[in-house]
Write a protein that holds these residues in place. Structure first.
Motif, short mmCIF file in Angstrom:
data_model
loop_
_atom_site.label_atom_id
_atom_site.label_comp_id
_atom_site.label_asym_id
_atom_site.label_seq_id
_atom_site.Cartn_x
_atom_site.Cartn_y
_atom_site.Cartn_z
N SER A 9 45.30 32.42 36.01
CA SER A 9 45.06 33.82 36.34
C SER A 9 45.47 34.79 35.24
CB SER A 9 45.78 34.19 37.64
OG SER A 9 45.20 33.52 38.72
N LEU A 14 41.23 34.27 31.78
CA LEU A 14 40.06 34.75 32.52
C LEU A 14 39.01 35.28 31.56
CD1 LEU A 14 41.88 36.56 35.46
CD2 LEU A 14 40.72 34.34 35.53
N TYR A 18 35.29 33.96 31.21
CA TYR A 18 34.21 34.93 31.35
C TYR A 18 33.22 34.82 30.18
CZ TYR A 18 31.75 39.36 31.67
OH TYR A 18 30.77 40.31 31.74
N VAL A 41 36.52 33.47 37.69
CA VAL A 41 37.05 34.66 37.02
C VAL A 41 37.24 35.80 38.03
CG1 VAL A 41 36.62 36.42 35.25
CG2 VAL A 41 36.08 34.02 34.79
N GLY A 44 40.31 35.10 40.13
CA GLY A 44 41.53 35.31 39.34
C GLY A 44 41.76 36.77 39.00
N SER A 45 40.69 37.49 38.70
CA SER A 45 40.81 38.91 38.38
C SER A 45 41.28 39.72 39.59
CB SER A 45 39.47 39.47 37.89
OG SER A 45 39.13 38.93 36.64
#
Length: 107
Positions: A9, A14, A18, A41, A44-45
């Motif tokens: 994370s 990320l 991405y 992503v 995690g974002s």
């Protein structure tokens, strides 16, 4: 390597995932793999940066585009738009042509 050192994370991890997703999306036209990576992503974002962060919204935008390009179920696309309604708002980070396309697609 980056994921093992920084964690799944971490914003740098990320960002790397991405960028790989964008390569699958734009260069390789492997929308299934790009969708899989963008979902990682986005998850995690949301956890590390929050739903309102620009990077999270950017990921949601590209995921919405992929769902349309890959002709995934309209329900998945509607669910994403419901979670991120800002995608269809002016100034929400999505270009007008994509907003119009999404509106038509989810009708």
């Amino acid at each position: 390597v980056q994921e093992k050192v920084l964690g799944k994370s971490h914003p740098d991890t990320l960002d790397a995932i991405y960028n790989m997703a964008c390569t699958y999306m734009d260069g390789l036209k492997d929308f299934t793999k790009a969708e899989e990576m963008l979902r990682l992503v986005l998850d995690g974002s949301e956890r590390s940066l929050g739903k309102e962060h620009g990077e999270t919204k950017r990921c949601a935008k590209n995921l919405a585009i992929i769902l349309c390009w890959n002709l995934k179920s309209k329900e998945k696309t509607r669910a994403l738009i419901k979670e991120y309604p800002v995608l269809l708002e002016d100034g929400g980070g999505m270009e007008r042509e994509y907003q119009d396309y999404l509106r038509e697609y989810i009708k």
